[in-house]
Design a protein around this motif. Sequence first.
Motif, short mmCIF file in Angstrom:
data_model
loop_
_atom_site.label_atom_id
_atom_site.label_comp_id
_atom_site.label_asym_id
_atom_site.label_seq_id
_atom_site.Cartn_x
_atom_site.Cartn_y
_atom_site.Cartn_z
N ILE A 106 8.91 3.13 4.90
CA ILE A 106 8.17 1.86 4.82
C ILE A 106 7.99 1.24 6.19
N THR A 107 6.89 0.55 6.37
CA THR A 107 6.66 -0.23 7.58
C THR A 107 6.16 -1.61 7.19
N PHE A 108 6.55 -2.60 7.99
CA PHE A 108 6.15 -3.99 7.75
C PHE A 108 6.20 -4.73 9.07
N PHE A 159 0.45 2.94 9.28
CA PHE A 159 0.19 3.49 7.95
C PHE A 159 -0.97 4.48 7.98
N LEU A 160 -2.00 4.19 8.75
CA LEU A 160 -3.18 5.06 8.80
C LEU A 160 -2.90 6.40 9.47
N THR A 161 -1.77 6.54 10.14
CA THR A 161 -1.42 7.86 10.70
C THR A 161 -1.07 8.85 9.60
N GLY A 162 -0.79 8.33 8.39
CA GLY A 162 -0.42 9.20 7.28
C GLY A 162 1.04 9.57 7.25
N SER A 163 1.85 8.90 8.08
CA SER A 163 3.27 9.26 8.19
C SER A 163 4.19 8.37 7.36
N PHE A 164 3.65 7.28 6.82
CA PHE A 164 4.48 6.32 6.10
C PHE A 164 4.12 6.29 4.61
N ALA A 165 5.13 6.20 3.77
CA ALA A 165 4.90 6.14 2.33
C ALA A 165 4.36 4.78 1.92
N SER A 168 -10.49 -0.51 4.50
CA SER A 168 -9.90 0.44 5.44
C SER A 168 -9.08 1.49 4.70
N ALA A 169 -8.32 1.07 3.69
CA ALA A 169 -7.51 2.01 2.92
C ALA A 169 -8.38 3.02 2.20
N TYR A 179 0.85 -1.19 0.00
CA TYR A 179 0.00 0.00 0.00
C TYR A 179 0.88 1.24 0.00
N TYR A 180 0.38 2.33 -0.60
CA TYR A 180 1.17 3.57 -0.56
C TYR A 180 0.28 4.79 -0.29
#
Length: 417
Positions: free
Chosen positions: A191-193, A256-262, A273-274, A154-155
Amino acid sequence: MKRTRTLRGATLVALAAITLTACSGGSGTAAGDGGDAATTYTWWDPYPQHDEGSDWAKRVDACGQEAGVTIERTAYDTTALTNQALLSAQEGTSPDVILIDNPAVSTLADTGMLTTTDDLGLDTSTIDENLLAAGVVDGKTYGVPVGANTLALYYNKAILDAAGVDPTSITDWATLDAALAMVKASGKQAITFAATGTEEGSFQFLPWFWGAGADLRHLDSPEAVQALTLWKSWLDQGYAQQSVISNSQNTTWEEFLTGSFAFAENGTWQVNSAAEAGFETGYIQLPARDGGGAPAPTGGEFITAPVQDDTDRYTTTTKIIDCMTTPEGLVQTANTFAYYIPPTSAGQQQLLSEHPELQTWVQAVNDAKGRTSDDLGTDYPIISEQLWTAVQSALSGAKSPQQALTEAQAAAEAATR
């Protein structure tokens, strides 16, 4: 009832963890009323969140009616369902139909409690081979997939636009690395994983592992080392935070939902949700090392039929399963659960006619791979535990990727002999 062998305790414990990785959750039970055994067929599934009045329950009832019987449905939590299925086999009280998480199919089959698709006369010729493979053990097929979910990337479009990154330019590891570097240079999180020390960690690592060309029977291959080195390099270069070591898939999504991650690696189940996020999102396939889509692991259930003393019941059981797995039925399942991709080309095309925005996910499922594929069967949970342990060791800096995977391979070989 014949049983080929008894499961090792460690395998059953590990399997319980696997069933929580990529399927719908919930708790509780829902059962119908009893009735005459000849006209009542028992059905177990892992969807307690769908009660008797739900669209799902009505679909199950309708397929029973079409077959001329009443279905008595019981819903269990996903992990409880696997354990209850194994217990029912021991007690001789197995239901007629069990909808079970795909990695558990080989475990149930290994006990001798499941019929094969040949026993039932089920036609599997239209089912995508890569999805059906999760139910193949020693050349025999146990059950039929009702759908699949998997992973993609997701991006956050605003972050990529600001960094000058075109998501369509990401086609392999090199172009992904370049995109992560551009995001970091723009001052944002790249990125987060989820690399947690559970099955979720293996589940999220497998696209990179398989995308490098690695094989789960050879955890210490050069390709496997390259995949783990890639993840470690993201931490070393600041593209990912050290916290990924403890991230679950839910934690990753919340980040990711915080809007801080690309970018965030996550599953089909987050599509809705996205769409409701407070920023514009998109998704691309996880890239393989040298280009194209990486094989991501599949989640999703198989519809299976336990062995019965009265084999005459199989004729009606087959009718019920056939009803649930028509192209229209598979699309209904996809729409009911919002994130399932049908396991047949006809079902996928019908779904895309209704939801063309799911094209990326259909392609990801086409490229996906079952975790127990390659005839790993009940060895998979043992191998997976060694894999996630190696990932944890390497990302924490305790061991090099090579050392961590060499030790993992030795431990897996010793445990699966």
